[in-house]
Structure formats: structure tokens, C-alpha cells
Design a protein around this motif. Sequence first.
Motif, PDB file in Angstrom:
ATOM      1  N   ASP A  34     -10.053  34.642  14.527  1.00  0.00           N
ATOM      2  CA  ASP A  34     -10.062  34.090  13.166  1.00  0.00           C
ATOM      3  C   ASP A  34      -9.191  34.913  12.207  1.00  0.00           C
ATOM      4  O   ASP A  34      -9.556  35.153  11.054  1.00  0.00           O
ATOM      5  N   GLY A  35      -8.049  35.371  12.709  1.00  0.00           N
ATOM      6  CA  GLY A  35      -7.108  36.114  11.880  1.00  0.00           C
ATOM      7  C   GLY A  35      -7.487  37.560  11.609  1.00  0.00           C
ATOM      8  O   GLY A  35      -6.803  38.245  10.863  1.00  0.00           O
ATOM      9  N   MET A  36      -8.565  38.012  12.229  1.00  0.00           N
ATOM     10  CA  MET A  36      -9.042  39.390  12.007  1.00  0.00           C
ATOM     11  C   MET A  36      -8.953  40.197  13.299  1.00  0.00           C
ATOM     12  O   MET A  36      -9.275  39.689  14.374  1.00  0.00           O
ATOM     13  N   VAL A  37      -8.548  41.458  13.171  1.00  0.00           N
ATOM     14  CA  VAL A  37      -8.507  42.341  14.330  1.00  0.00           C
ATOM     15  C   VAL A  37      -9.931  42.712  14.715  1.00  0.00           C
ATOM     16  O   VAL A  37     -10.682  43.261  13.910  1.00  0.00           O
ATOM     17  N   LYS A  67      -0.425  36.558  24.534  1.00  0.00           N
ATOM     18  CA  LYS A  67       0.735  36.709  23.657  1.00  0.00           C
ATOM     19  C   LYS A  67       1.349  38.084  23.912  1.00  0.00           C
ATOM     20  O   LYS A  67       0.643  39.053  24.171  1.00  0.00           O
ATOM     21  N   LEU A  68       2.679  38.154  23.798  1.00  0.00           N
ATOM     22  CA  LEU A  68       3.412  39.396  23.947  1.00  0.00           C
ATOM     23  C   LEU A  68       4.466  39.431  22.856  1.00  0.00           C
ATOM     24  O   LEU A  68       5.180  38.451  22.659  1.00  0.00           O
ATOM     25  N   ASP A  87       2.756  33.543  25.958  1.00  0.00           N
ATOM     26  CA  ASP A  87       3.783  33.257  24.965  1.00  0.00           C
ATOM     27  C   ASP A  87       4.456  34.555  24.557  1.00  0.00           C
ATOM     28  O   ASP A  87       3.786  35.555  24.294  1.00  0.00           O
ATOM     29  N   VAL A  88       5.781  34.532  24.481  1.00  0.00           N
ATOM     30  CA  VAL A  88       6.542  35.725  24.140  1.00  0.00           C
ATOM     31  C   VAL A  88       7.184  35.528  22.768  1.00  0.00           C
ATOM     32  O   VAL A  88       7.840  34.513  22.530  1.00  0.00           O
ATOM     33  N   PHE A  89       6.971  36.502  21.891  1.00  0.00           N
ATOM     34  CA  PHE A  89       7.476  36.450  20.527  1.00  0.00           C
ATOM     35  C   PHE A  89       8.495  37.559  20.313  1.00  0.00           C
ATOM     36  O   PHE A  89       8.393  38.632  20.912  1.00  0.00           O
ATOM     37  N   PHE A 104       3.256  39.017  12.505  1.00  0.00           N
ATOM     38  CA  PHE A 104       2.824  38.033  13.496  1.00  0.00           C
ATOM     39  C   PHE A 104       1.687  37.175  12.927  1.00  0.00           C
ATOM     40  O   PHE A 104       1.731  35.949  13.001  1.00  0.00           O
ATOM     41  N   LEU A 105       0.676  37.815  12.368  1.00  0.00           N
ATOM     42  CA  LEU A 105      -0.480  37.080  11.840  1.00  0.00           C
ATOM     43  C   LEU A 105      -0.117  36.236  10.623  1.00  0.00           C
ATOM     44  O   LEU A 105      -0.772  35.233  10.347  1.00  0.00           O
ATOM     45  N   ALA A 106       0.947  36.626   9.917  1.00  0.00           N
ATOM     46  CA  ALA A 106       1.414  35.854   8.755  1.00  0.00           C
ATOM     47  C   ALA A 106       2.321  34.697   9.175  1.00  0.00           C
ATOM     48  O   ALA A 106       2.814  33.955   8.325  1.00  0.00           O
ATOM     49  N   GLY A 107       2.546  34.547  10.484  1.00  0.00           N
ATOM     50  CA  GLY A 107       3.380  33.456  10.973  1.00  0.00           C
ATOM     51  C   GLY A 107       4.871  33.709  10.829  1.00  0.00           C
ATOM     52  O   GLY A 107       5.672  32.773  10.892  1.00  0.00           O
TER      53      GLY A 107
END
Length: 122
Positions: A34-37, A67-68, A87-89, A104-107
Motif C-alpha cells: 500500500d505504498g509503504m515500506v 521488481k528489479l 519487471d525491470v525498471f 519508484f513509488l512516485a511513479g
Amino acid sequence: MMIVFPTMKEDGLKAKRGAHFGRANFYTLVNVEDGMVKEVSVHKNPGHVTGGCADAVANIQSLGADKLVVSGIGGEPLKKFLAANIDVFFDDKNENLEDSLHDFLAGKTAKIDPNHSCNHKH
């Protein structure tokens, strides 16, 4: 979501990112819900001498990653990660994990374009 960042030291979110995912000293795994670490764990990179990039893919897959985030990757390992449903970013701007995770979390971090893959070995 389980995100792996190749890192140079065991510094958690403060770690400097490793430029070459297969040769980074550690893989820092960040569990995000949910967007939290929720959890951060650091795992020594066991290397990939015998199986080439297939070992690196298996090592990261064994952590439960989906994710990577890398600053560079070769075409063959990219194909192998995608085949393993990881998925690779691409992020070549942020030097430390915390800033990279924030973007990353901010898109702000895009899935890697095959044109960003490298021609040299990782």
C-alpha cells in the motif's frame, strides 16, 4: 510488492546502488505494501560465475522479487528476468537506494526499454 535494488554495502535504505546488478555486493530487498515500506532486508550476492546471467536471475528470483531497479542491464539477462515475471525498471539518476525508491513509488521510474540494455557483461 518485493523490489530488489543491487547495492554496494549493507546500508539498508541508505545504501549506494550498484551499477552492475550481477556484480553488486548485495541485493537489498524492499517489501512495499500500500505504498509503504514494510520491511528492508539485505542479502549477499552469491555471484554468478558458473551459470552466467542465469545464476543472477535465479539469485534475485529466489528472494521473492517481482521488481528489479537497475541503472543498466544486458539484453540477455533482461529477457531472462522478463521470462521469470520480474519487471525491470531503469534508474540511472539516483545514486542511493532511498532516492531511487522514492522515485519508484512516485511513479517516476519507467520499465526498462530494451534500448537501455547494455552490450557488455554485467
